[in-house]
Write an enzyme that holds these catalytic residues in place. Structure first.
Site, PDB file in Angstrom:
ATOM      1  N   CYS A 308       0.852  -1.187   0.000  1.00  0.00           N
ATOM      2  CA  CYS A 308       0.000   0.000   0.000  1.00  0.00           C
ATOM      3  C   CYS A 308       0.885   1.233   0.000  1.00  0.00           C
ATOM      4  O   CYS A 308       1.963   1.226   0.604  1.00  0.00           O
ATOM      5  CB  CYS A 308      -0.870  -0.029   1.259  1.00  0.00           C
ATOM      6  SG  CYS A 308      -2.204   1.150   1.224  1.00  0.00           S
ATOM      7  N   GLU A 342       2.040  -5.126  -5.208  1.00  0.00           N
ATOM      8  CA  GLU A 342       0.938  -6.070  -5.019  1.00  0.00           C
ATOM      9  C   GLU A 342      -0.123  -5.856  -6.085  1.00  0.00           C
ATOM     10  O   GLU A 342      -0.467  -4.735  -6.438  1.00  0.00           O
ATOM     11  CB  GLU A 342       0.329  -5.872  -3.621  1.00  0.00           C
ATOM     12  CG  GLU A 342      -0.702  -6.924  -3.241  1.00  0.00           C
ATOM     13  CD  GLU A 342      -1.134  -6.788  -1.793  1.00  0.00           C
ATOM     14  OE1 GLU A 342      -2.341  -6.643  -1.550  1.00  0.00           O
ATOM     15  OE2 GLU A 342      -0.250  -6.827  -0.917  1.00  0.00           O
TER      16      GLU A 342
END
Length: 442
Positions: A308, A342
């Site tokens: 993130c 990710e």
């Protein structure tokens, strides 16, 4: 999951950080479509009755709404709430501006709505497509370029559930250090904060409170002047701190609550033990002030080097997002591994990373004499081979000949692509990075 920097910047001091600034110049208030000019042009009684019969507006109604730029924009009513007086006109409406990102959703008063523009409901998919076509490339970049990741991992039912649960912003503004920042999205704070439109954060430990006086009392006792973790990088006034979610669980959870206010799609992990958080700070004589952060799993089976990413609104447009991406790859190099963000990435997220990959790879190709393989590029940059291949293919710099990929590096073509990729942002001075990979820590 994550977001990158861009939208607006606030000046120093206790100014607001807006998701989008109003247009410059003085504007005369536009006349209300609900009869604000009644003194000059009295409305016929039949018109008044017809408008009254529309009220209160139903959730799902589509209508034109006067925004902060004093222009009317199409909106959809997401929610409504009663005001203090019990009349059909006594409602406020939470609206979504259909041309723009959800972070601009807000509560508006009836007089901001043009009741003559109420539309019948049309097919959602068709309308979304039309709205998308109407938006200019500049509008899309201006409003949406902060997003690194969307909702591609959600099926239709899950997406509807997500949007229903998070449709109304619960916290309007936060105070963090010297900034008051308008929030963009819903964040699932504990129930006792449900009645708070504004929260006050300690900028060092990230504890949050309902009232300014509570924050002032807390600041007199809080002995932190930087994030609770190890400083692993210092160059000039920039510092990076590594915070272990297991050792600093409350800080990690508070950081997730804070980040969710600016990330539409972020999955909120209450179990932060499995993550490391890298907090970028600007330092002065008052302490180290958080600019943004990225997180990564301690152990990733898929070679993810970033989970993130967020740059806080007051610090956007300064190259910090690019710096965070570059820093994540420097850590991968130190680990002796290739890395990749990710998945899934949204289109705009892919653009952010593709820009970084393009600049790094083309810089090497410009300087390198002779042939070079994708494997060699991966070893030099810590960028995953698949990401190198797709990047070079998108630039039409690679061909498949006799069973193998061949890189075609014409200097003029490289220069053209480098110019299109834009500036690289702040440089990471690797000599200032003092860090031991997690697996080697005792």
């Amino acid at each position: 999951m994550g977001s990158i920097d861009t939208p607006t910047i606030t000046d120093n001091g206790s100014t607001h950080s807006h998701a989008a600034a109003p247009a410059d110049g003085d504007h005369k208030p536009l006349p209300s479509a609900n009869g604000a000019q009644a003194e000059a042009f009295p409305e016929p009684e039949a018109t008044k009755k017809r408008r009254s019969s529309m009220l209160p507006l139903e959730v799902g109604t589509r209508v034109m709404c006067r925004w902060r730029d004093d222009k009317y924009h199409p909106v959809k009513v997401i929610e409504r709430r009663k005001m203090h007086y019990d009349e059909p006109s006594g409602y406020e409406y939470y609206v979504h501006y259909t041309e723009f990102n959800r972070r601009l959703d807000e509560w508006v008063k009836l007089e901001q709505l043009d009741l003559d523009s109420i539309e019948t409901v049309v097919d959602e998919k068709v309308e979304d497509k039309v709205t998308s076509l109407k938006m200019t490339r500049h509008q899309k970049r201006k409003i949406d370029e902060t997003h690194v990741e969307g909702h591609e991992e959600l099926d239709a039912a899950s997406l509807r559930e997500h949007e229903e649960f998070t449709k109304v912003k619960n916290i309007s503004t936060i105070e963090l250090g010297r900034y008051e920042i308008e929030t963009w999205y819903f964040s699932p704070f504990p129930p006792e904060y449900n009645d708070s439109l504004k929260l006050y954060f300690c900028e060092f430990c990230l504890n949050f409170m309902k009232r300014k006086e509570q924050l002032q009392r807390h600041m007199r006792k809080c002995d932190l002047k930087h994030p609770p973790g190890d400083e692993i990088y210092r160059s000039g006034t920039l510092s990076m701190f590594e915070v272990d979610g297991k050792k600093n669980k409350v800080y990690g959870q508070n950081l997730c609550y804070l980040a969710k206010l600016f990330l539409d799609h972020k999955t909120l992990y209450y179990d932060v033990d499995l993550f490391l958080f890298y907090i970028l700070c600007e330092c002065d004589d008052r302490g180290c002030h958080m600019v943004g952060y990225f997180s990564k799993e301690k152990h990733s089976e898929e070679s993810y080097n970033l989970a993130c990413i967020l740059t806080l609104p007051p610090y956007q447009r300064k190259g910090y997002g690019k710096f965070l991406i570059a820093f994540s790859y420097e850590l991968s190099k130190k680990e002796g591994k290739v890395g990749t963000p990710e998945r899934p990435l949204s289109d705009l997220g892919l653009l952010s990373y593709r820009g970084y990959w393009t600049r790094v790879l083309l810089d090497i190709l410009k300087k390198h004499k002779g042939n070079i393989s994708i494997k060699e590029l991966s070893d030099m940059t810590a960028i995953k081979a698949e990401d190198i291949l797709t990047t070079l293919q998108s630039l039409e710099l690679i061909q498949y000949r006799k069973g193998q990929h061949v890189i075609c590096a014409d200097p003029k073509v490289l220069d053209r692509h480098l110019k299109a990729a834009g500036r690289g942002g702040l440089e990471v001075d690797v000599s200032k990075l003092i860090w031991t990979p997690y697996k080697e820590q005792s």
